[in-house]
Structures are given as C-alpha cells and as structure tokens.
Scaffold this active site. Sequence first.
Site, mmCIF file in Angstrom:
data_model
loop_
_atom_site.group_PDB
_atom_site.id
_atom_site.type_symbol
_atom_site.label_atom_id
_atom_site.label_comp_id
_atom_site.label_asym_id
_atom_site.label_seq_id
_atom_site.Cartn_x
_atom_site.Cartn_y
_atom_site.Cartn_z
ATOM 1 N N ARG A 143 4.671 5.751 -1.098
ATOM 2 C CA ARG A 143 5.732 6.214 -0.210
ATOM 3 C C ARG A 143 6.844 5.184 -0.031
ATOM 4 O O ARG A 143 6.610 4.042 0.337
ATOM 5 C CB ARG A 143 5.146 6.561 1.158
ATOM 6 N N HIS A 153 -4.835 4.622 -4.968
ATOM 7 C CA HIS A 153 -4.624 3.609 -3.924
ATOM 8 C C HIS A 153 -5.622 2.462 -4.053
ATOM 9 O O HIS A 153 -5.551 1.484 -3.312
ATOM 10 C CB HIS A 153 -4.756 4.294 -2.549
ATOM 11 N N ARG A 188 -6.367 -0.894 13.669
ATOM 12 C CA ARG A 188 -5.006 -1.338 13.970
ATOM 13 C C ARG A 188 -4.136 -0.216 14.520
ATOM 14 O O ARG A 188 -3.387 -0.407 15.470
ATOM 15 C CB ARG A 188 -4.360 -1.892 12.692
ATOM 16 N N HIS A 237 -4.588 -5.575 7.979
ATOM 17 C CA HIS A 237 -4.500 -4.565 6.927
ATOM 18 C C HIS A 237 -5.839 -4.344 6.220
ATOM 19 O O HIS A 237 -5.988 -3.409 5.436
ATOM 20 C CB HIS A 237 -3.434 -4.998 5.911
#
Length: 691
Positions: free
Chosen positions: A404, A434, A568, A595
């Site tokens: 994206r 991914h 998160r 992350h």
Amino acid sequence: MSLHFNPRDITWLAFNERVLQEAMDENVPLHLRIRFLGIFSNNLDEFFRVRVAGLKRAMDFKEKIIAESFYQPPSKILQKINEIVIKQQADFDKTWKKIQVEMAEHHVFIKTAKNLTPKQKEFVRKYFDEVVESNVIPILLHENTPMPYMRDKSLYLGVAMRKKDWNYQSNYAIIEIPSRFVGRFVLLPTENPEEKNVMLLEDVITFNLPHIFSYFGYDDFAANAFKVTKDAEMDLDNDIRTNFAEKIEKGLKNRRKGKPTRFVFDKDMDKALLELLIRKLNLSKKDSIIPGGKIHNFKHFMDFPDVFEKYEKPVERTSFTHPDFLQGERVTDVILKKDVLLTFPYHTYTPVIDLLREAAMDPDVKSIQITAYRLASNSKISNALIYAARNGKEVTVMLELQARFDEESNLEWKEMFEPEGIKVLIGIPNKKVHAKLCVIKKRANNKTLQYGFVSTGNFNEKTARIYGDHLIMTSDRGIMADINKVFNVLRKPKEDYLPVLKTCKSLLVCPQFMREKIEYHINKEIEEAKAGRKAEMIIKANSVSDKVLITKLYEAAKAGVVIKMIVRGIYCAVNQKDFKEKIKAISIVDEYLEHARVMYFYNKGAEDMYISSADWMNRNLDYRVEAAAKITNKSLKKELKDILDIQLRDNVKARILDKNLRNEYLNNHKEECRSQIETYKYLKAKKYQNN
C-alpha cells in the site's frame, strides 16, 4: 452469552490517540514531540484514505449483511469516528500551541506573513521570485466552473480577494502549495544569532499574494489552508489477459478519481469560500468536514528543521553491533555455525546488508532468493542484489506490487531489477506476499549449503533505525527447506498451491495453516488450564482483529489460561464477565515504532516461540502469504522471552487497553518506566556478558 468485540476502526483511533499522548508528554524531547504530531497527522491521513473510504463504500450495501464484518453498522462507526476525530483535533491544536510556547523558550519561532522584519520581508520576496514562483499557478474559482482536480496528498491555499473600495463580493482562487518541489520550511535570516525563525511555504506564498495577483489590482487578501483526503481504493479487475503490473498502474491512475473522504480547513476561512469549496467537492453533512487550526498537512513536521540545541541521543537510544559480529569473522561464517537473533533498532542493521554483500562477492554462492515488500530509497539491499546478479548469481526477488502506497516505488524497482538479469516475481493472484524471507545457496567442497534470514519487518535499512523488529539469521535446514517451498509456489503458482505450503514443518505459513497452528497451540493451553496445570501465552502484534482467534482467546481466558498481549494498534478483544483470567493487554508507543510480531506458548514448559510477519487479522491469515519462524535455540528463546517480560512490566508508557484495568492500574502504580529503554539496557548487558 453473546460475545463482544470492539470495532477495529475505533480501536485504531485509540492507538493514534496514544501517539498524540507522546506529543503531549513533556518528558519527551521537544523535537520528538513535534515529530509525533507529524506522525499523528500522517496516520490520520492514511486512515481516511483507506479505512473511512472503505466504510463509506460499505454503506452502499445492506448494512445487516456487512455489519458482521465491522462488528457494528458502518454508519454508526462513521458517526463515532467523526466525533472522536473532532475531539482529537482539538487536543492536537492545544498541544501544538503549548509546544510553540516551549519552542519560544528555545528561541525558535514560526513566522507568518504578518510579523516579518524589513530584512526578512526582502528575503521572502527574493526567495519567492527565485525558488517558488515558477511552481505556483493559481486557479480561479467561479460558481459555474467545475472543480479542478485536487491532489490527495497536497496542501492548498484558499484565497479570497477584493478591492478595499469595492462594493462587490470577493473573488476566489486556490493555490497548490508546491512543497514536493521546494520543501515546506524556510529558514529566515535573524539579527539575533541565538534566535531561529522558520517560515512555512504557504506563508511565503501568502506574503506574496499582492505580487501573484497584481494583474487584477486586488489590495485585500485572506488566505487559509485546507486539504482534501481521497479514497485510495485500488480496484483490480479480473481480466486475466491484462498483465498484473499493468493493472497496478491502472489502479494508480484511478486514484485520481477517488471520492473525497475528508475535508480539513482553517476554521478562520472566509465563509463564502468555504461554502463554495464544499459545494464543488460535493460534500454533505455525512462527510468528514473538520475545522482545524491554521496549519494542515502536519505530516511534514516529521522532518522539521534541526533548529534546536543539539539533542544528544542518550546511550539507551544508540544502536550497537551484535556481539556475535564483533570478532571480525564474516557474517556468513558466523551464521553457518549458529543462529543469531537481531533485535532492531537496538542492534545495527549492518550484518543483514553485509551478509548479502558477501553473497554477491562469494564465488561459491549460486543463488539468492528474497522477498521485498517495502525497500528503502537508495536501498543497500537492492544494491547488493544487483551486484550479485552482475557477478553471475541467480537472483530472484519477490516484489510485492500491492504494498500500500509503495506501488509506484516497487514498479520502479521492477524496472531497475529486470535489465540487470534479476528474476522478479509478482506473487499469487489476489494474495499479497507479506512474508519476510531470504535464502542463499552456495556450493562448496561438493556440498550444498543454505542460509539466510526470516524477519518480522521489511528488509529496509532506513526503517530498521526506528522500527522495533526481530530477525533471525540461520542456516537451519528445516527453515531453509521451507523458504524454498514458499519460493517454488511463488515462482510457479498453481491453483492448488496450498498443499505444498502445508508441508512446511519449520515455518508456519499463511494462508490458512498458520491459523490452524495457532488454534492448535491455544487448544493445548486450554487443556492444561482445565487440568489445573500452568497455562500461559504471550502475543505481541501490531493488530488483533480476527474474530475467530479472538473468540479462541475468550475460550482460553474462560478456562483460566493466563493471556498477556502487547498490541500496538488495533485491538478488538473485550474482557467478558465470565473470564476466569482477565486478558492483560498493553500498547507500547514510544520513540521507536513497535512492529514485531511474536507468539509464545508455555506448552508444559517446552515454551514454543515464533517470530512472525503476520498480524492477527483476517487479511493476514487468510489472504496473504505470511511466515512465522519457530525459535528453537534455548538461549535465543530466553532472550526473546526476557524482552517480552520487560515490555510487559507495569509501566505508564505502556498504555493498558482495557479501561477498567487501566483505572485500577493507574491508582496503584505511579512510577514511570520506559520499556524500550529497559530493552536496550538488557541487550547491552548481554553484549558485555558475551564479551
């Protein structure tokens, strides 16, 4: 009993509010607080481009059919979003005002067109003439003319102009602020060497409006900033005759046609101009029309000029070399002997780049296969791959063209890689890739050796400085064999590729099979809890919204499994009344962006542990190719578990996600502890122990 879930979009706004809290925190260095305001603004832009746009499209269908996917009717969620965003905007404006007061204490001032010294006025006129003017083209607005195309990420000035002795209504124009070409900030000359004056580009243009419109003879101007956020949906058609890359390019062009999802404006804007813009943009009361302060497109403030007294980065914010790479050995030789777990940004990213550079130069290396989701600009990773191809290695790059907002960049990498002889894969139809995987194959002494790495984050040396991630470098045969299976599927995707992925034994692979294994592990913990034995799991992720897995967590909590979570962002779980053990969930928002995705299951003391690229979201588990690597080395498992325990300790910086538990906690714990600093101290101590 009916189960309750929080709508994912509302929980995401709660995450962004935690980002805003960092900007409010006076213990955070001033330049970082400004940066957090920029991050907050940038996050919100993407949220409206993607999530709000999706909710608005969903309203075109029967709400009863789709409410199940959103946990509430989209219209109700949109209403709540507008209420929350308007409140957050007010908090943002208050925070920015307070920060400006603190900036003044550091002798840093934001100057406008109205408070320039004579010397600064001369500088601004000259700067506009020499740098800005060629990039400024005003567009006059009339009631009967169509609205010109407006760029999604651009900032605009709405200008109302008239003659002071004129009895007629004002005329109007819009000007796109050319920050893409000349930058947003201008440093002005000052007579006091200790004082720093910064002027925004829109104010430079505002100051020069009499010059810009001199042809018309106007002498009274009012200029106010606004921006439009558009639907970023990229619809790919199902025409199998169309090349996939061409579909992506077509989708990017279609974004120009995206419907507005948000209109943000300076609340002091001329009312007639405001009404004209709203009409021309075809906005209604149902749309997000949000009044704000003078400054918009605050995302640029992530790169605010370095005008403060030099901020010495504390030792706990300085990356260091992993101790296994301090003896001068080649990275390749270390990895062939042992597994190494890198934790970014605490450890430097250099060993990852060095491993690929060594492979590019090693005459025994035959091939490199790697996935690429978001590469850095001027990527050292890409440079190493290109030189590997030039040195005769067979290089294969899985380049995700649907990443994206990085689609254009990845198309450019494709065009750069292919002429160098690099084989570029573009994945499986209707599935994003991914997974973060790399396998290197070499032939030495009549033996084939394979080694590489699996990561929770992108292979991007720039974001590795600010994103908290884990990467395991290994020559484990099982992991390498499974990575090869994934690339075999990506190289020649067949309709029935899932059975191939299911044969992976050392990697948990999506789609489908990671979900099955997670449910298997949760079920084992449930069995132990029901038998009265210790049962525990720790989940660290960016987002948790998958209804099936959340329902499984509810079943585990009801059975008495101890569940601890570090999430998160999006968190849709809600503690239910009949839970034997409440789910303890926190969110860490600090200088580094958390992350990493990690899964820990006690498993009768065997302690199964994985690092993963996948969040607990339906899109990741069922519609993406993802991979989780099992950590088998005991010392590495302990290291990873210790980091999770550090981050789960009671600390104010880790925001507790359950409201009732948060209130109880805040009443009993007043001391503050930054878990990211504690993580650094722990890893640094291990470095000295190893030496």
